[in-house]
Scaffold this active site. Structure first.
Site, mmCIF file in Angstrom:
data_model
loop_
_atom_site.group_PDB
_atom_site.id
_atom_site.type_symbol
_atom_site.label_atom_id
_atom_site.label_comp_id
_atom_site.label_asym_id
_atom_site.label_seq_id
_atom_site.Cartn_x
_atom_site.Cartn_y
_atom_site.Cartn_z
ATOM 1 N N ASP A 79 0.247 -7.623 1.506
ATOM 2 C CA ASP A 79 0.683 -6.236 1.662
ATOM 3 C C ASP A 79 2.205 -6.107 1.655
ATOM 4 O OD1 ASP A 79 0.385 -3.529 1.839
ATOM 5 O OD2 ASP A 79 0.035 -3.494 3.999
ATOM 6 N N HIS A 91 0.812 -1.224 0.000
ATOM 7 C CA HIS A 91 0.000 0.000 0.000
ATOM 8 C C HIS A 91 0.842 1.270 0.000
ATOM 9 C CE1 HIS A 91 0.442 -0.183 4.510
ATOM 10 N NE2 HIS A 91 0.455 1.134 4.370
ATOM 11 N N SER A 123 4.784 2.666 7.827
ATOM 12 C CA SER A 123 4.422 1.485 7.036
ATOM 13 C C SER A 123 5.575 1.016 6.166
ATOM 14 C CB SER A 123 3.224 1.803 6.137
ATOM 15 O OG SER A 123 2.080 2.056 6.904
#
Length: 454
Positions: A182, A152, A259
């Site tokens: 992911d 993402h 992230s």
């Protein structure tokens, strides 16, 4: 990942206290030479100051010392500690000894990267392209420039820039990604320079209560920040945008921009990929200390797969085009997935499935519609090489067959439609321009990812 189109909207302020009876700007103190206390009063003041200095010196040590020589000059002197600065030993991660957080940082900061991306968010009223910017983190896998991060973080990006701790910035190419787990792999060209890769550990040896830490890019601007905590839970099942994950739960401070960064164990080894934080519940209740990381053991082979093949080839491949059975009343079956087409030579073809069949079960999963097939095959339940019993209805008869799923490498390939455009501003998970792309992700290719007109 952190997404912000206007960094100027963030401001930092000093916290201050207003004294109700202290010094005020509109009060001008009288000059020292105009203040001539009487001799007796001066002695009492001097004695009071001396007692105060002795008390401060006895309780604080080498701190603040106020000294008045009583000559009217009011001289003040600051004292500093002469304790030598702590030197952090630079060590290599060997996996044989526990390291302090300072040692973990020094050993790994040059292996961590900040990632900045831009993506096409759409077009304005005048037909001009509008770009959106996002930021995330990552870590170096190999000395020649392979880098791991979250899917993402780079999904839909038209430009990806990777910056090292020394300020060196590289343009990066997205080698491949996988939305189900992911993960994504980037590649930069460092030329003759050898990058410093992390040391990968194993997440299966983690224990609840063990120290962990991460180095990342919180808020997209506080680069190479370290935060630490403990493992709060292992194999925590959470759901992100409809995708199930088994995560390492930590209380390490994780914020937008972290992230894709590495999660380190107490030996300085990477044991996870930071990917999510829960800040509130569904009813709006605030939550703190709830961070999550993907266990490295779950995705290590997939990272290698992407490096070698540009994609995760272990996803299950079936080889059918389906539609909801309710749209085909001639079958006599109201609930199920109508097989509109079977790809020649595919696992479905080899298992004996034919166009016109209605699939009602795959393994233990009940199939009531077209989307159930997508969920069953595209989930993490099955991988390439797994075998499942498929129950279907043909000419009013209930039949079963054993189907062995193929690999995504077996899927027929065809170019992506040019009309597929990422949703404006979205970089938080896989996004499909239309349902054709959606089916291509799970079923792929010619005659396999196309929708059938009802």
């Amino acid at each position: 990942m952190y997404q912000n189109d206007d960094k100027s909207s963030y401001e930092y302020h000093y916290s201050y206290r207003s004294d109700s009876e202290g010094f005020r700007p509109d009060q001008t103190p009288a000059p020292m030479e105009l203040q001539k206390p009487k001799r007796g009063r001066a002695k009492r003041v001097a004695a009071g100051i001396l007692c105060g200095v002795l008390l401060v010196g006895g309780s604080v040590g080498a701190g603040w010392l106020l000294k008045d020589r009583l000559d009217g000059r009011g001289e003040s002197q600051m004292m500093r500690s002469d304790r030598p600065l702590t030197e952090v030993e630079t060590v290599s991660v060997t996996g044989n000894e526990r390291l302090s957080f300072s040692q973990i940082y020094n050993a790994n900061v040059d292996s961590c990267v900040s990632i900045n991306t831009s993506a096409l968010a759409g077009y304005n009223f005048f037909g001009q392209p509008v770009q959106t910017a996002s930021a995330g983190s990552g870590f170096i896998l190999t000395a020649d420039g392979y880098i791991a991060t979250n899917c993402h973080v780079v999904n839909g990006a038209t430009d990806v820039q990777v910056t090292l701790n020394d300020g060196t910035t590289y343009a990066a190419q997205v080698v491949g990604s996988d939305a189900d787990y992911d993960i994504a792999v980037l590649k930069v060209d460092p030329g003759e320079t050898k990058l410093q890769p992390v040391v990968l550990g194993t997440s299966q040896n983690l224990t609840v209560g063990e120290d962990v830490s991460t180095i990342g890019n919180p808020l997209g601007e506080l680069t190479f920040s370290m935060s630490r905590g403990i493992v709060s839970c292992l194999d925590r099942e959470i759901n992100l945008d409809g995708t199930p994950f088994n995560m390492i739960q930590v209380d390490t401070a994780i914020n937008p921009g972290n992230s894709g960064g590495p999660l380190f164990n107490s030996y300085g080894e990477v044991v996870g990929i930071v990917t999510a934080k829960t800040s509130s519940t569904g009813n709006g209740t605030a939550a703190e200390g709830l961070g999550f990381a993907i266990p490295i053991d779950d995705v290590l082979n997939m990272l290698k797969d992407i490096m070698e093949n540009g994609q995760v080839t272990s996803h299950a491949y079936m080889g059918v085009t389906v539609a909801s059975a309710s749209k085909f009343p001639q079958t006599g079956v109201r609930s199920g997935a109508y097989v509109a087409e079977v790809v020649e030579g595919s696992p479905a073809d080899q298992a004996g499935l034919q166009a016109g069949d209605v699939i009602t079960m795959i393994g233990t999963s009940t199939i009531t519609s077209q989307s159930d097939v997508t969920s069953a095959v595209g989930s993490k339940t099955y991988k390439a090489g797994d075998t499942a019993t498929v129950t279907y209805v043909r000419d009013g008869q209930v039949c079963t067959t054993e189907l062995t799923f193929g690999s995504t490498l077996d899927k027929p390939q065809e170019p992506k439609p040019q009309s597929a455009v990422t949703n404006p501003g979205q970089q938080g998970g896989e996004d499909y321009g239309d349902m054709e792309d959606f089916f291509n992700q799970f079923f792929g290719g010619s005659g396999y990812g196309r929708r059938n007109a009802a």
